[in-house]
Design a protein around this motif. Structure first.
Motif, short mmCIF file in Angstrom:
data_model
loop_
_atom_site.label_atom_id
_atom_site.label_comp_id
_atom_site.label_asym_id
_atom_site.label_seq_id
_atom_site.Cartn_x
_atom_site.Cartn_y
_atom_site.Cartn_z
N MET A 1 0.90 -1.15 -0.02
CA MET A 1 -0.15 0.05 -0.09
C MET A 1 0.91 1.22 0.07
SD MET A 1 -2.84 -1.31 2.83
CE MET A 1 -1.59 -1.42 3.77
N THR A 2 1.11 2.04 -1.17
CA THR A 2 1.63 3.12 -1.17
C THR A 2 1.01 4.28 -1.48
OG1 THR A 2 2.01 2.78 -3.60
CG2 THR A 2 3.64 1.90 -1.96
N ASP A 3 1.51 5.65 -1.02
CA ASP A 3 0.68 6.71 -1.28
C ASP A 3 0.67 7.13 -2.70
OD1 ASP A 3 1.31 8.27 1.88
OD2 ASP A 3 -0.25 7.06 1.27
N VAL A 4 -0.31 7.62 -3.31
CA VAL A 4 -0.30 8.20 -4.49
C VAL A 4 0.01 9.60 -4.39
CG1 VAL A 4 -1.66 8.56 -6.56
CG2 VAL A 4 -2.07 6.62 -5.39
N ALA A 5 1.04 9.90 -5.69
CA ALA A 5 1.50 11.53 -5.66
C ALA A 5 0.45 12.38 -5.77
CB ALA A 5 2.58 11.57 -6.67
N PRO A 6 0.37 13.41 -5.06
CA PRO A 6 -1.00 14.60 -4.98
C PRO A 6 -1.13 14.94 -6.52
CG PRO A 6 0.98 15.28 -3.85
CD PRO A 6 1.36 13.90 -4.00
N ASP A 7 -2.11 14.98 -6.93
CA ASP A 7 -2.42 15.37 -8.12
C ASP A 7 -2.71 17.03 -8.15
OD1 ASP A 7 -3.27 16.31 -10.67
OD2 ASP A 7 -5.26 15.01 -10.68
N PRO A 8 -1.89 17.98 -8.63
CA PRO A 8 -1.84 19.57 -8.44
C PRO A 8 -3.18 19.94 -8.81
CG PRO A 8 0.18 18.70 -9.50
CD PRO A 8 -0.49 17.61 -9.57
N THR A 123 -15.09 6.98 6.45
CA THR A 123 -15.47 8.23 6.62
C THR A 123 -15.24 8.91 8.18
OG1 THR A 123 -17.61 7.76 5.37
CG2 THR A 123 -17.70 9.64 6.89
N LEU A 124 -15.10 8.12 9.24
CA LEU A 124 -14.98 8.66 10.51
C LEU A 124 -13.28 8.77 10.66
CD1 LEU A 124 -16.62 5.70 12.69
CD2 LEU A 124 -17.30 8.35 12.25
N LEU A 125 -12.48 8.18 9.60
CA LEU A 125 -11.08 8.61 9.63
C LEU A 125 -10.84 9.72 9.01
CD1 LEU A 125 -9.07 5.28 8.39
CD2 LEU A 125 -8.86 6.55 10.66
N ARG A 126 -11.55 10.24 7.83
CA ARG A 126 -11.60 11.43 7.29
C ARG A 126 -12.04 12.69 8.15
NH1 ARG A 126 -11.60 11.49 1.72
NH2 ARG A 126 -11.86 9.29 0.67
N PHE A 127 -12.80 12.48 9.14
CA PHE A 127 -13.18 13.63 10.01
C PHE A 127 -12.05 13.33 11.04
CE2 PHE A 127 -17.55 12.97 8.23
CZ PHE A 127 -17.74 14.24 8.10
N ALA A 189 -4.45 7.91 6.92
CA ALA A 189 -4.46 8.84 7.88
C ALA A 189 -3.58 8.93 8.90
CB ALA A 189 -5.99 8.24 8.66
N LEU A 190 -3.04 7.78 9.23
CA LEU A 190 -1.87 7.72 10.35
C LEU A 190 -0.73 8.60 9.83
CD1 LEU A 190 -2.08 3.94 11.48
CD2 LEU A 190 -3.07 6.30 12.59
N THR A 191 -0.43 8.44 8.76
CA THR A 191 0.83 9.11 8.20
C THR A 191 0.54 10.70 8.25
OG1 THR A 191 1.45 7.16 6.85
CG2 THR A 191 2.45 9.38 6.24
N LEU A 192 -0.91 10.95 7.71
CA LEU A 192 -1.23 12.38 7.68
C LEU A 192 -1.01 13.02 9.03
CD1 LEU A 192 -2.11 14.86 6.14
CD2 LEU A 192 -4.59 13.83 6.43
N ARG A 193 -1.64 12.31 9.97
CA ARG A 193 -1.47 12.75 11.53
C ARG A 193 -0.10 13.22 11.83
NH1 ARG A 193 -5.87 13.29 14.98
NH2 ARG A 193 -4.30 13.10 16.62
N ARG A 194 0.71 12.29 11.44
CA ARG A 194 2.10 12.54 11.85
C ARG A 194 2.83 13.33 10.91
NH1 ARG A 194 3.23 7.44 10.89
NH2 ARG A 194 4.75 7.95 9.14
N THR A 195 2.63 13.72 9.55
CA THR A 195 3.40 14.58 8.86
C THR A 195 2.98 15.87 8.32
OG1 THR A 195 2.80 13.17 6.70
CG2 THR A 195 4.61 12.43 7.89
N SER A 196 1.60 16.19 9.05
CA SER A 196 1.02 17.06 8.38
C SER A 196 1.65 18.57 8.86
CB SER A 196 -0.47 17.03 8.86
OG SER A 196 -0.60 17.48 10.19
#
Length: 223
Positions: A1-8, A123-127, A189-196
């Motif tokens: 499972m890898t993150d997809v590069a963000p689409d500008p 959905t709960l993860l998104r919130f 979600a866990l990665t975003l909370r750690r690296t945002s």
């Protein structure tokens, strides 16, 4: 499972208006959910015509999912609201379809429960991470939506014979993608909370305070 590069092109624009065509299509998809539910459940779908009408409404609603995102990206009308509301509208539509199919004994309840558990959890993860950013749909998530929609559509239609038997395999593929992409969203979600940016600022503030609650500039400089 890898993150997809963000689409500008999928990055929310600060100049995009909340009331726009893509968001209107998303809200339209939400609005037709009750209509679809009535058509699907009417008279226990003993009339094949009702099943065909339900499948038509479901298909048109799914098309709005395809075009609201495409229009938003191409016209620079991507908004935070749209990125959050779009998957919620999808879940409302497919969730209603899955529950209806199980009530009508056309689809096993364990399939519906497994898929809905994943959808609610995502959905709960998104919130949960909304203060850190919005988790956009991944390529795997989009593939899941396509296969899941196809499987649900096949179950709604009053099919018989070989095609009716083959639709189970399509649903099995949708179920597999649903579970795998669910795990991917947990990781993201866990990665975003750690690296945002918010998380990094909080971490920097904790380091600046030090163990005694005072700034230790010399230690930071030496490091």
């Amino acid at each position: 499972m890898t993150d997809v590069a963000p689409d500008p092109a999928a990055t929310p624009s600060s100049s995009a208006k909340l009331v726009n065509l893509p968001n209107a299509l998303t809200m339209l998809r939400l609005a037709v959910v009750p209509v679809f539910a009535v058509l699907l459940m009417q008279d226990g779908t003993v009339d094949d015509a009702d099943r065909y009408w339900a499948a038509l409404v479901f298909g048109l609603a799914i098309l709005t999912d395809r075009y609201d995102g495409m229009i938003a990206r191409r016209t620079g009308q991507v908004t935070e609201f749209g990125k959050l509301a779009d998957p919620i509208a999808d879940k409302a539509l497919t969730g209603t379809a899955l529950v209806g199919l199980s009530v009508l004994q056309l689809l096993p309840w364990w399939v519906t429960v497994a898929i809905l558990f994943r959808e609610v959890a995502v959905t709960l993860l998104r919130f949960w991470v909304i203060r850190h950013g919005v988790i956009a749909a991944s390529r795997g998530g989009k593939a899941k939506t396509v296969v899941q929609s196809l499987a649900v559509g096949l179950y709604i239609l009053p099919l018989t014979g070989l095609v009716a038997s083959a639709r189970w395999w399509v649903m099995a593929a949708a179920l597999l993608l649903t579970l795998v992409t669910g795990l991917d969203y947990v990781y993201r979600a866990l990665t975003l909370r750690r690296t945002s940016v918010r998380a990094m600022r909080a971490a920097a503030a904790r380091r600046a305070d030090g163990p005694t609650g005072t700034s230790d500039a010399r230690t930071d400089t030496a490091a």
